[in-house]
Design a protein around this motif. Structure first.
Motif, PDB file in Angstrom:
ATOM      1  N   THR A   4       0.493  -0.812   0.060  1.00 23.98           N
ATOM      2  CA  THR A   4       0.584   0.334   0.183  1.00 23.98           C
ATOM      3  C   THR A   4       0.904   1.327   0.075  1.00 23.98           C
ATOM      4  O   THR A   4       1.792   1.024   0.002  1.00 23.98           O
ATOM      5  N   GLY A  74     -10.111   0.290  -0.642  1.00 23.45           N
ATOM      6  CA  GLY A  74      -8.911  -0.488   0.898  1.00 23.45           C
ATOM      7  C   GLY A  74      -9.131  -1.866   1.594  1.00 23.45           C
ATOM      8  O   GLY A  74     -10.681  -1.966   1.671  1.00 23.45           O
ATOM      9  N   VAL A 100      -4.413  -0.519  -1.336  1.00 25.13           N
ATOM     10  CA  VAL A 100      -5.434   0.290  -1.166  1.00 25.13           C
ATOM     11  C   VAL A 100      -5.630   1.102  -2.919  1.00 25.13           C
ATOM     12  O   VAL A 100      -4.848   1.157  -3.496  1.00 25.13           O
ATOM     13  N   VAL A 109      -6.262   5.910   3.780  1.00 22.58           N
ATOM     14  CA  VAL A 109      -7.384   4.762   4.408  1.00 22.58           C
ATOM     15  C   VAL A 109      -6.592   3.413   4.680  1.00 22.58           C
ATOM     16  O   VAL A 109      -7.261   2.612   5.597  1.00 22.58           O
TER      17      VAL A 109
END
Length: 426
Positions: A4, A74, A100, A109
């Motif tokens: 991410t 996410g 994400v 997120v």
């Protein structure tokens, strides 16, 4: 495997995102988001087909999603592993499937997902989490520490001779088998050996499906998967999973043999496996993947300077519940110290903890006494498997030592006899 992007705290706060559980019906959308985040080469349908068996086996109730309205932006998951830690096997959350959606990066997120997952893991009674990071600059901020290194070892001919006194047992037999033919025997060897090797997790059938996968895509430009199986009078005691790639040039054959995994119950079984892979005809170099940094090959090869080693960061560890994690661990030497822990994402861990431990066990309790060490929880995670030291982090200036020698004394207690190895990305 996880991925991410780093959240930017100057933008949308994590608390504004809706984070909730998911289910089987929503999983195609989860797979789509994670696949895109990881730049997965396969189509969404292909990725769904490849990973759904793992989720089916472990359940969908551990998946969390972050949503923007009705859109999943996410996700994060955690497999319930039995993983060997210092002191023996114990429950460890194998964090995976983190991603994400690209349009929602750097908006908090991931922070929202991580906070919720840590709370959920604690509520489940899981005091430890582990992951493999596809991007190493991210997970330290969430309290994970890079706790183990593994290595890929390469030995070229004619430098593969073992030392003359390498332990060899003429009573051992070695057979070369196909992957499915040897599946049950390989799994049994691994089942017996995993509890003795820090970092290994017990594999259910779906994990053996993955380890022994032998489709055309899995082979690439290499051979079908081969299994060298070593047995004694009582049955199998070791195996090596490997593939070969035949290459020929003006100087003759310069083929490669690549060992995906080598597990042995005895030193003699390991030597038999190394003898086998190093003495295959037409092989110019042998590559052994996923080895512990102190793999016995370093002490078995006659000329250890001929080993080419490529280190990689393997497991990242997270103490979800600091006192429970430390109490559940074994200790190699007596120690009594006060550690002041900072933990931004799991505030129940923050505070001063008195650790009093010896070879018989440990007690950990909150205290108001002055600390001997002050550190972020990620540094405890990095030292938890015993491969990396807190003293090195004191020297780097990222851990504060208030009492001279405190880090070295705690390191001595955290020491383990052999380096960890996981050997399988999850």
């Amino acid at each position: 495997m996880t991925q991410t992007s780093e959240p930017d705290q100057s933008r949308t706060p994590a608390t504004e995102w809706t984070v909730r559980g998911s289910d089987r019906d929503e999983f195609p959308e989860v797979a789509r988001v994670v696949g895109e985040a990881l730049l997965a080469p396969e189509t969404a349908e292909e990725r769904l087909e490849s990973i759904r068996p793992l989720i089916d086996a472990h359940g969908y109730d551990r998946i969390l999603v972050a949503t923007d309205g009705d859109e999943v932006v996410g996700a994060v998951n955690a497999f319930p592993f039995e993983m060997t830690m210092p002191g023996g096997p114990r429950p460890v959350a194998g964090v995976t499937g983190v991603g994400v959606w690209p349009t929602h990066r750097r908006r908090g997120v991931l922070s929202a997902l991580m906070r919720r997952q840590l709370r959920d893991l604690r509520d489940r009674g899981e005091s430890l989490a582990a992951l493999w990071a596809s991007e190493g600059g991210i997970y330290g901020r969430f309290g994970y520490g890079a706790a183990s290194m593994e290595a890929e070892l390469t030995v070229a001919q004619p430098h593969s001779a073992l030392i003359p006194d390498a332990p060899r047992d003429p009573a051992l037999t070695l057979r070369l088998l196909g992957a499915e033919e040897a599946r049950d025997q390989v799994a049994e060897v691994f089942r017996r050996q995993a509890p003795a090797q820090i970092g290994r997790f017990q594999r259910e059938e779906v994990w053996w499906d993955r380890a022994l996968k032998d489709t055309r895509d899995a082979r690439g430009d290499r051979s079908a998967l081969k299994v060298a199986l070593v047995s004694d009078a009582d049955g199998p005691v070791g195996y090596a999973l490997y593939r070969t790639r035949a290459e020929y040039g003006q100087a003759g054959w310069y083929s490669e043999l690549r060992v995906n995994e080598l597990v042995a119950a005895t030193p003699a079984a390991r030597v038999a496996l190394y003898d086998h892979v190093f003495n295959r005809d037409l092989v110019a170099r042998v590559v052994v993947e996923n080895t512990a940094v102190d793999d016995p090959l370093w002490n078995l090869l006659a000329d250890r300077q001929r080993i080419g080693a490529v280190p990689i960061t393997a497991l990242w560890m997270r103490l979800v519940d600091v006192p429970a994690a430390l109490v559940g661990r074994s200790y190699a030497a007596p120690v009594e110290t006060v550690v002041e822990v900072a933990d931004r994402y799991a505030p129940w861990n923050a505070g001063r903890w008195r650790i009093k431990a010896d070879e018989d066990g440990a007690g950990v309790e909150l205290t108001d006494d002055a600390p001997d060490l002050s550190l972020d929880v990620s540094h405890l995670g990095a030292a938890f498997l015993g491969q990396h030291t807190l003293a090195a982090r004191v020297a780097a200036g990222v851990v504060t030592e208030h009492t001279p020698g405190a880090a070295a004394r705690l390191d001595a207690a955290l020491r383990v006899p052999h380096a960890p190895v996981c050997g399988m990305i999850f």
